[in-house]
Design a protein around this motif. Sequence first.
Motif, PDB file in Angstrom:
ATOM      1  N   LEU A 101      37.819  18.787  22.145  1.00 41.55           N
ATOM      2  CA  LEU A 101      37.486  19.949  22.965  1.00 41.55           C
ATOM      3  C   LEU A 101      37.760  21.214  22.159  1.00 41.55           C
ATOM      4  CD1 LEU A 101      38.995  18.849  26.396  1.00 41.55           C
ATOM      5  CD2 LEU A 101      36.589  18.820  25.709  1.00 41.55           C
ATOM      6  N   CYS A 102      36.740  22.063  22.036  1.00 39.98           N
ATOM      7  CA  CYS A 102      36.850  23.246  21.175  1.00 39.98           C
ATOM      8  C   CYS A 102      37.227  24.499  21.945  1.00 39.98           C
ATOM      9  CB  CYS A 102      35.531  23.472  20.432  1.00 39.98           C
ATOM     10  SG  CYS A 102      35.048  22.096  19.376  1.00 39.98           S
ATOM     11  N   HIS A 103      36.621  24.722  23.100  1.00 38.79           N
ATOM     12  CA  HIS A 103      36.901  25.942  23.851  1.00 38.79           C
ATOM     13  C   HIS A 103      36.857  25.643  25.342  1.00 38.79           C
ATOM     14  CE1 HIS A 103      32.565  26.294  24.645  1.00 38.79           C
ATOM     15  NE2 HIS A 103      32.405  26.012  23.370  1.00 38.79           N
ATOM     16  N   VAL A 104      37.334  26.603  26.133  1.00 37.36           N
ATOM     17  CA  VAL A 104      37.558  26.362  27.553  1.00 37.36           C
ATOM     18  C   VAL A 104      36.244  26.230  28.328  1.00 37.36           C
ATOM     19  CG1 VAL A 104      37.662  28.810  28.170  1.00 37.36           C
ATOM     20  CG2 VAL A 104      38.935  27.149  29.519  1.00 37.36           C
ATOM     21  N   ARG A 105      35.147  26.822  27.818  1.00 36.11           N
ATOM     22  CA  ARG A 105      33.868  26.763  28.533  1.00 36.11           C
ATOM     23  C   ARG A 105      33.075  25.494  28.226  1.00 36.11           C
ATOM     24  NH1 ARG A 105      34.354  31.607  26.170  1.00 36.11           N
ATOM     25  NH2 ARG A 105      32.903  31.003  24.529  1.00 36.11           N
ATOM     26  N   GLN A 106      33.573  24.669  27.326  1.00 37.89           N
ATOM     27  CA  GLN A 106      32.816  23.511  26.886  1.00 37.89           C
ATOM     28  C   GLN A 106      32.639  22.480  27.995  1.00 37.89           C
ATOM     29  OE1 GLN A 106      34.497  21.778  23.395  1.00 37.89           O
ATOM     30  NE2 GLN A 106      32.686  20.541  22.921  1.00 37.89           N
ATOM     31  N   LEU A 107      33.666  22.257  28.792  1.00 43.04           N
ATOM     32  CA  LEU A 107      33.567  21.269  29.867  1.00 43.04           C
ATOM     33  C   LEU A 107      32.559  21.685  30.926  1.00 43.04           C
ATOM     34  CD1 LEU A 107      37.141  19.909  30.627  1.00 43.04           C
ATOM     35  CD2 LEU A 107      35.146  18.656  29.850  1.00 43.04           C
ATOM     36  N   ALA A 108      32.545  22.964  31.297  1.00 45.90           N
ATOM     37  CA  ALA A 108      31.590  23.430  32.302  1.00 45.90           C
ATOM     38  C   ALA A 108      30.158  23.258  31.805  1.00 45.90           C
ATOM     39  CB  ALA A 108      31.870  24.891  32.652  1.00 45.90           C
ATOM     40  N   CYS A 109      29.911  23.536  30.527  1.00 47.90           N
ATOM     41  CA  CYS A 109      28.574  23.328  29.962  1.00 47.90           C
ATOM     42  C   CYS A 109      28.228  21.839  29.918  1.00 47.90           C
ATOM     43  CB  CYS A 109      28.504  23.929  28.566  1.00 47.90           C
ATOM     44  SG  CYS A 109      28.756  25.706  28.495  1.00 47.90           S
ATOM     45  N   PHE A 110      29.207  21.005  29.569  1.00 47.76           N
ATOM     46  CA  PHE A 110      28.978  19.570  29.465  1.00 47.76           C
ATOM     47  C   PHE A 110      28.616  18.954  30.817  1.00 47.76           C
ATOM     48  CE2 PHE A 110      30.901  15.260  29.633  1.00 47.76           C
ATOM     49  CZ  PHE A 110      30.054  14.628  28.739  1.00 47.76           C
ATOM     50  N   LEU A 111      29.195  19.490  31.893  1.00 48.55           N
ATOM     51  CA  LEU A 111      28.938  18.959  33.236  1.00 48.55           C
ATOM     52  C   LEU A 111      27.794  19.669  33.947  1.00 48.55           C
ATOM     53  CD1 LEU A 111      32.609  18.472  34.477  1.00 48.55           C
ATOM     54  CD2 LEU A 111      31.034  16.745  33.624  1.00 48.55           C
ATOM     55  N   GLY A 112      27.176  20.667  33.309  1.00 47.89           N
ATOM     56  CA  GLY A 112      26.040  21.358  33.917  1.00 47.89           C
ATOM     57  C   GLY A 112      26.415  22.294  35.030  1.00 47.89           C
ATOM     58  N   LEU A 113      27.605  22.893  34.958  1.00 50.51           N
ATOM     59  CA  LEU A 113      28.069  23.806  36.006  1.00 50.51           C
ATOM     60  C   LEU A 113      27.909  25.271  35.619  1.00 50.51           C
ATOM     61  CD1 LEU A 113      31.327  21.947  37.103  1.00 50.51           C
ATOM     62  CD2 LEU A 113      29.186  22.127  38.378  1.00 50.51           C
ATOM     63  N   THR A 114      27.214  25.550  34.521  1.00 46.51           N
ATOM     64  CA  THR A 114      26.959  26.930  34.111  1.00 46.51           C
ATOM     65  C   THR A 114      25.576  27.366  34.579  1.00 46.51           C
ATOM     66  OG1 THR A 114      26.172  26.119  31.971  1.00 46.51           O
ATOM     67  CG2 THR A 114      28.477  26.797  32.118  1.00 46.51           C
ATOM     68  N   GLN A 115      25.370  28.686  34.609  1.00 52.37           N
ATOM     69  CA  GLN A 115      24.113  29.230  35.110  1.00 52.37           C
ATOM     70  C   GLN A 115      22.991  29.123  34.075  1.00 52.37           C
ATOM     71  OE1 GLN A 115      25.209  33.243  36.522  1.00 52.37           O
ATOM     72  NE2 GLN A 115      24.155  32.716  38.397  1.00 52.37           N
ATOM     73  N   ARG A 116      21.800  28.900  34.582  1.00 59.12           N
ATOM     74  CA  ARG A 116      20.622  29.036  33.731  1.00 59.12           C
ATOM     75  C   ARG A 116      20.350  30.522  33.505  1.00 59.12           C
ATOM     76  NH1 ARG A 116      16.285  24.662  36.254  1.00 59.12           N
ATOM     77  NH2 ARG A 116      17.724  22.917  36.423  1.00 59.12           N
ATOM     78  N   GLU A 117      19.734  30.824  32.369  1.00 60.64           N
ATOM     79  CA  GLU A 117      19.429  32.220  32.070  1.00 60.64           C
ATOM     80  C   GLU A 117      18.134  32.287  31.278  1.00 60.64           C
ATOM     81  OE1 GLU A 117      21.483  36.238  30.140  1.00 60.64           O
ATOM     82  OE2 GLU A 117      22.586  34.354  30.264  1.00 60.64           O
ATOM     83  N   ASP A 118      17.269  33.204  31.691  1.00 62.56           N
ATOM     84  CA  ASP A 118      16.009  33.461  31.001  1.00 62.56           C
ATOM     85  C   ASP A 118      15.862  34.970  30.894  1.00 62.56           C
ATOM     86  OD1 ASP A 118      13.558  33.332  29.834  1.00 62.56           O
ATOM     87  OD2 ASP A 118      12.465  32.721  31.629  1.00 62.56           O
ATOM     88  N   SER A 119      16.507  35.559  29.907  1.00 64.99           N
ATOM     89  CA  SER A 119      16.582  37.006  29.753  1.00 64.99           C
ATOM     90  C   SER A 119      15.841  37.432  28.495  1.00 64.99           C
ATOM     91  CB  SER A 119      18.043  37.472  29.674  1.00 64.99           C
ATOM     92  OG  SER A 119      18.753  37.075  30.832  1.00 64.99           O
TER      93      SER A 119
END
Length: 530
Positions: free
Chosen positions: A263-281
């Motif tokens: 595990l490298c950083h604290v946001r890695q697990l949320a990205c791995f589980l798909g709990l982060t927002q999609r963004e098209d900016s």
Amino acid sequence: MVESQVQQNGAFIPRHFDIFAGLDVDKTSMAVNILSHEKAIKSMHIPNNADNLIGYVRKNFSDKKVAFVYEAGPTGWGLHDQLVKHGYPCLVVAPSMVPTAPGARVKTNRLDAKKLAESLRGGQLESIHIPSPIYRSLRHLVQLRDTAVRQVAATKQRIKSLLLFEGIAFPAQASQSSQWSSRVIAELKTIPCSPTVRFKLDQLIAGLSFAQRQVLSAMKEIRRFSNAEPELKRNIEFLTSIPGLGWITSSHMLARIGDWRELCHVRQLACFLGLTQREDSTGESVNKGRITRYGDGRLRSKLIQAAWAAIRKDPELQEFYNRIYQRHPKDMAAKKAIVAVARKMTTRIYAVLRQQKKYDIRHIISSDSLTQAETLCPRGRLDLSQKQEKLDSPDVSAFKTETPGQLIPGNQGRLAQQQSTPGSLTLEGMHLKTVRSAKPDATNSRQSVLRLENGRKDETNQEGKERKISQGAEKKAAPDSKRPQDNGHLRMDPSPAPGAASPARGEAKRESARGTAIREKLKRFIGSAT
């Protein structure tokens, strides 16, 4: 050494290698495409056997540094383990993360192997985390339990569908939790129906019992295997210390994460589980949507269910849930808030695994204490400023009528009045009236100043009337100053001499000067507040 660097940093550096081999692996064979930094060297098909590939590479590229890559799939980690065992670095990449030309309409194993080799040479690929043997075994057990759970749910739906189709009422139950109790199962075995429906229903009930036994046996094996491995046992204890997480979710989480050291950083697990927002900016346009839903959907569902239990046990998460809930419309507030809580729980999972210690529930949410100036009312702040001006000003007579009193800090900020000097009621009352009406905006400040000026004019007019009345009474009572006295002594005239100021007029001027000084200081304070 190169393989360890690739696994730790998660980045592949092409300049460290001379030959790049892309592999497209299926059940019986593999397509191999070999490139160098300058040109394409070889494209071939060989049996799916790591020994054949290693023998070819050692025969033709014995003095070169060779790197391999293939896509994760049903063939597992066997090829990767064999290549790493013989000293060759091998990347296993997610198929969805391989760069593909949008206009490509032809797909073959040979072209896929060439695409992998070119992407590897360009440094465009990143390897997934390869789990160690103990985590692979735990993953097998977790998958077996989840398969049995899905089979239980599917069999229950088949039984209900059969009864609905035949017009047979489902046995009544006391509550939703007792819907599939032993009493209900016994009634299903004796419910009147045709022989064919009876046979099908009995088979479904037998399948349900078998699936339920599989769930229990799989869970027992997960506990036995985890307790036998010290690392798994220790990490599961850390995870279960987090409110809402139990054995089922914790074991599944460890099976999917693998070695926590990767595990490298604290946001890695949320990205791995798909709990982060999609963004098209693009440019100044920012467009964010729903969660990405990457990774294991079953684990994401378990974590969201754990979040519902966590907000009932953790005051901090409950406060966080309420804060997110109030930001959104009622029809979607609960879903968005609980997903946000699940995402927050991933940061706690990361913390307990990286720090290797249990989680401590903070029952009291700490906050920064307010200063005394923040807890005082406007009157208290005004008195503080007046005290400072009193120390700086050489004329202290202007504050003789002021009674600052004792400051009592608090949410409302009150001022305990002490004894006031006689004669200060007029100015003190006018002072309180002005301060209570003072507001931070400029409009109320101007109104306060105008109200103060009107009070000063009324007071001046009243003093002028009283002065005229006293002067008229003195003129009537005093004898003519030009007429000599009969007794020949010095004239003792109680009226003041011509040109001298009367005592009443001097007292009025001093009172007016004190009021003017206070009004000037009030104007300066109101101006600084606005």
